[in-house]
Scaffold this active site. Structure first.
Site, short mmCIF file in Angstrom:
data_model
loop_
_atom_site.label_atom_id
_atom_site.label_comp_id
_atom_site.label_asym_id
_atom_site.label_seq_id
_atom_site.Cartn_x
_atom_site.Cartn_y
_atom_site.Cartn_z
N THR A 5 -17.69 -31.91 -6.33
CA THR A 5 -16.48 -31.15 -6.03
C THR A 5 -15.84 -30.63 -7.31
O THR A 5 -15.51 -29.44 -7.44
CB THR A 5 -15.48 -32.04 -5.25
OG1 THR A 5 -16.07 -32.39 -4.00
CG2 THR A 5 -14.16 -31.32 -5.02
N GLY A 27 -19.75 -34.60 -2.54
CA GLY A 27 -19.56 -35.74 -3.44
C GLY A 27 -18.40 -35.48 -4.38
O GLY A 27 -17.94 -34.34 -4.55
N CYS A 28 -17.92 -36.54 -5.01
CA CYS A 28 -16.73 -36.42 -5.86
C CYS A 28 -17.04 -35.59 -7.11
O CYS A 28 -16.35 -34.61 -7.40
CB CYS A 28 -16.17 -37.79 -6.21
SG CYS A 28 -17.37 -38.98 -6.86
N PHE A 29 -18.08 -35.97 -7.85
CA PHE A 29 -18.43 -35.18 -9.05
C PHE A 29 -18.79 -33.73 -8.69
O PHE A 29 -18.31 -32.80 -9.35
CB PHE A 29 -19.58 -35.84 -9.81
CG PHE A 29 -19.18 -37.00 -10.67
CD1 PHE A 29 -18.33 -36.82 -11.76
CD2 PHE A 29 -19.63 -38.28 -10.40
CE1 PHE A 29 -17.96 -37.89 -12.56
CE2 PHE A 29 -19.27 -39.35 -11.20
CZ PHE A 29 -18.43 -39.16 -12.28
#
Lengths: 346, 346, 346, 346
Positions: free
Chosen positions: B153, B149-151
């Protein structure tokens, strides 16, 4: 592989050139020159360049530079190129000037609009206007390129075919320009201060913009008579992107479909002009970060006017990208080499 | 050259994959699959793709697809991958899932946070967490990748070395996340309506974000004990970019310089992590459009806390770029192939 | 009707004071003083004031000023008030200082964080910290008000009740601050240049912000022991609005509902604090252009942390609005007089 | 004190009416009516209204409503007013319609541009076009007001004096409109999705905008002949604000100064029109949150064109503010009552 230098290393034009040259297989960026910041690291101003540019910026030494590199990009403020170009006359270095110094062929017009002395005639004589869609043959043989202004790129690409093919009257032509704030460069000012610019829209330089004579010069060429365009500019709360919305009186009963067809033919060998189908108009994000100029049309029967919407990224097709496109043509490389990436969206 | 398909063709994840694959020399985009929009042209939704993608989108036919392509990117909403992966178990196609379906190894945790049934165990067992900076060896041999996921990462890259090296306490860890709006995808909603989002800042999903168990799972791995991070998210009026500002209690008197040095060593073979020198913190524009994760530090003697600021482009390192990075590793290509362009600035 | 002067007429603090005083029935704006721009018209800098302010700005003459007006608002850069206040000691003029000169009671702390000499002790002794929700009685009798900083207003209003009521531990307190760009004032800089700020998020002044000692001073008061808060600040691409997201360890098993109830009681006579029900968090647009501080909570059982989100308009409750609120209290007017308009939305 | 109701309570027009009525001493907001959301609290959709509006929204019952209130504001989508007004013919309630239902006097024109059946003739006959700068006397005696559209307000105020005084030709008139996104209302769509709108500029509805017949109707009145204006619209990444940049051919050698003087005289009794001095053009922030229309001019000798830039806040002078201005005139109150606050800046 050709070696290149950028003069004016800390401005946005230079930064965009650096991004594009890094994707180019035939140009090696040999040095970045900055008078005000030489010996400093560019990444100290632009941390996004960390790991990409390790050598410090250098002071300009024009005599040695012309021996060391094959191409010089002038990403300089007004007035620098016109002083430097004469010193490069006797060399074979290719010069691509992103400033306005060499764009106006009439010295009187230059001095009226730019409020300064025109470039030496020898420099003006050498300079070819670097709009590949119109002047590719001349660019092939040129050694000095005057890279077009951002608004003129959008406006001229949008209007030239209609004027040349005489589907609109040459006067009056109305050009309502809208630009993102990066066109104003990197020097902070009240005009570009976030709190004054965000959620705001400003008309500026009405009747006074130095792109007026540049636009008129090339539109006049299209029709072989003097065009005096009505040109306004508006600052839009966005970083990149530029649109000209243009209006000209139709000379005949052509339909939108007919205009689309005419432009598709006109630009069929121009890889960076994309003509939109009837009913569609480009938005600036369609060309974000790319060298495209996207154009849409509406032939308005009710008012007998042709409406043209022409969108570019002011830093790419309006500056650094077009400079690379010119370099490609001058050197016999594929016109779009290094410029073929997809626009960034959203 | 490997052939690839993207499932979920009209979302932002797919669009960014398309942009990146077009710059990749070893991946050919064979087909774009969209259940809801098959037979339609992608450029009718995304005119910026004009001249790049000419074939219409296709309906999903999983049985033939696994014969036709070598890599499938799942840029799908939650719940799609877990249904499709079991049908691909017996094929050799590489699967890279950008959704959250395979990220949580505990079925209970998944069901608690995602409010749905967990993926079949066989799919979970096959999936390798695609964070190359931590799990490169496992990725090399994987056939199914769960792309982070973005967060997570941003957060895990920022915290892992400090936790593993025990320079901060594992509890409490505070992660204050801030993201641009593109992370919310392309479906319009009140949350992402321009007039409600512009010039506004919203805390959202406090205590409920589905990235919490993903972050905790990997931070716990770092310390071999349960980490229960305090994670909040804020919607920022920008399109791209994500920052986690993180706080952990220092266990020893390490200086900022010491932390910088530790992280530089930790990530010395990670081409997409850039550690900032003491006194500098990344901004999201430093990584705009790129696969970098830039990290800065402040070891605060006054409060005995380590402050970590970790920035990514949520659509690149937080999604499509990391997916390409994983594909590179799985296929033995250079880890950064196709991802080496300079961030777009400004 | 009291007569007022504003010193520092061209900054955003002054402009917001002018907007609010124009809606105030008991304050007449007698003069606007600007050292750098005296004799000039304010509307030449701020055309939105056309038809509202017709008299030119005046030079500061402190001796006559104190005879001519009843209230002086100091909307001045750091360092001005501390020089002027001593000259007003023997007059009865009410002084409300929007700068930080009088906020820090410890001279050592001031000098450490502000890098300059502290104000004369006589000025510090006179000054009352103008946060009406905590110090209304002291404000009533004050002649010199030190108007709180923008971040401290949001942070202290959000944390004070929880600390005083001992539902969270005093250390560590994490305060993650996010502010719109107008807080940086009107002077252009690279930090506030649109092209660098738009679509970007910047952590700044980490560990160095001059609001740290101000926050700590009042949080320490709440608990009668030294609080050393961990405070970071982030620049958000919006003009107005400020949020602090705050984290403290719960001392007992209080629920979110319990916290909401505690705060509602605590602020029941505070007209400008609005406590959100469980499950809701304020966004900055909820308070846009208004004097409200909206606060939401999440008592996280999983991590045993209390998360507090506190939103203000940095130019109103964080500056000019709170100054008017203080003037109202000092003069016995209704606390909210002139400040009761609905926030502007969207 | 008059009692008012707003129909269409959850749209931005209603929200802005509520903000303005709260500052109005002679209008009491008796009820807010919403068909889709009746019985719900408005603050559940708009938390910024917390503490201001406590009664739930009500279902529409037109027969009792006309007995209960003195003024009804229709902040309704297209098509609602034309059904309701006939039921109010026999009552004395004042009706102010913010939709376009009653703006076009020609049924054919309405049906051509609005793609629906025109309002009953009795409603059209009763309706007075609520542009006070032109029709104040008619508004005084009216019972039904058709409140002008946002673009027509800016365009007509900008062009009317020049056309009526024959200093420009009536054809062609070019009107290049630019608007913030709030004009598109509160319903989410791809057009107004943040990620698609931010850092972007879109031309839209070229040749098809329903404000065209409204503009032409009143410009034609100015010159007693048919005006067919060329009108385009552009969506700007800002929430509020609208500018029309307009172009007309000068009929005589008038200077910019002469135009400024003519307009100052024309609007000398119009409190909400501010004419800028030569060399200045309004920006949208100059009128943010206010009822002003600011206008600047450039009489371009080079092209013989008059350029007019006219700025409003689309939600105030372009909608709710003008509605209040009309209510003031209808009821014999001061024209600017409740509308005299300073624009919010920055």
């Amino acid at each position: 592989m050709k070696k290149a230098a950028i003069i004016g290393g800390t401005g946005y034009g230079a930064i965009e050139l650096i991004r594009l040259i890094q994707m180019h297989e035939y140009i090696h960026l040999e040095k970045i020159i900055s008078h005000s910041q030489h010996k400093k690291q560019l990444y100290s101003f632009y941390p996004h360049l960390t790991n990409f540019i390790d050598d410090p910026m250098e002071e300009l030494e024009i005599d040695s530079l012309k021996e060391e590199v094959d191409i010089i990009f002038f990403a300089t403020p007004a007035g620098v190129t016109k002083k430097l170009i004469p010193k490069l006359i006797d060399s074979s270095v290719q010069c691509i000037d992103l400033s306005g110094d060499l764009r106006i062929s009439s010295r009187e017009q230059y001095e009226h609009w730019y409020k300064g002395e025109a470039a030496p005639q020898v420099a003006l004589d050498l300079a070819v206007y670097g709009m590949p869609e119109l002047y590719k043959e001349q660019i092939k043989g040129a050694r000095v390129i005057s890279n077009p202004g951002c608004f003129p790129t959008s406006a001229i690409l949008g209007l030239y075919p209609a004027l040349e093919q005489k589907i609109i009257q040459p006067n009056p032509i109305i050009i309502d320009g809208k630009t993102g704030v990066s066109g104003a460069g990197r020097t902070p000012s009240a005009m570009t201060h976030f709190s004054e610019t965000n959620d705001n829209l400003k008309a500026y330089k009405i009747g006074k913009h130095q792109h007026i004579p540049e636009i008129d010069q090339y539109l006049s060429t299209a029709v072989n008579e003097q065009v005096s365009s009505v040109f306004t500019t508006h600052l839009i709360p966005m970083t990149r992107g530029l649109v000209c919305t243009m209006y000209g009186q139709l000379t005949e009963g052509i339909t939108t479909e007919g205009v689309v067809s005419l432009y598709k033919n006109y630009y069929e060998s121009a890889p960076f002009v994309r003509i939109r189908p009837e009913g569609e108009f480009p938005v600036t994000k369609d060309v974000y970060g790319s060298n495209f100029c996207d154009i849409g049309f509406y032939a308005d029967k009710r008012t007998n006017q042709l409406i043209i919407v022409s969108a570019i990224d002011n830093l790419v097709k309006g500056a650094a990208g077009q400079a690379i496109q010119n370099a490609n043509i001058m050197n016999g490389w594929e016109e779009g080499h290094g410029l073929n990436s997809i626009p960034m969206y959203p």
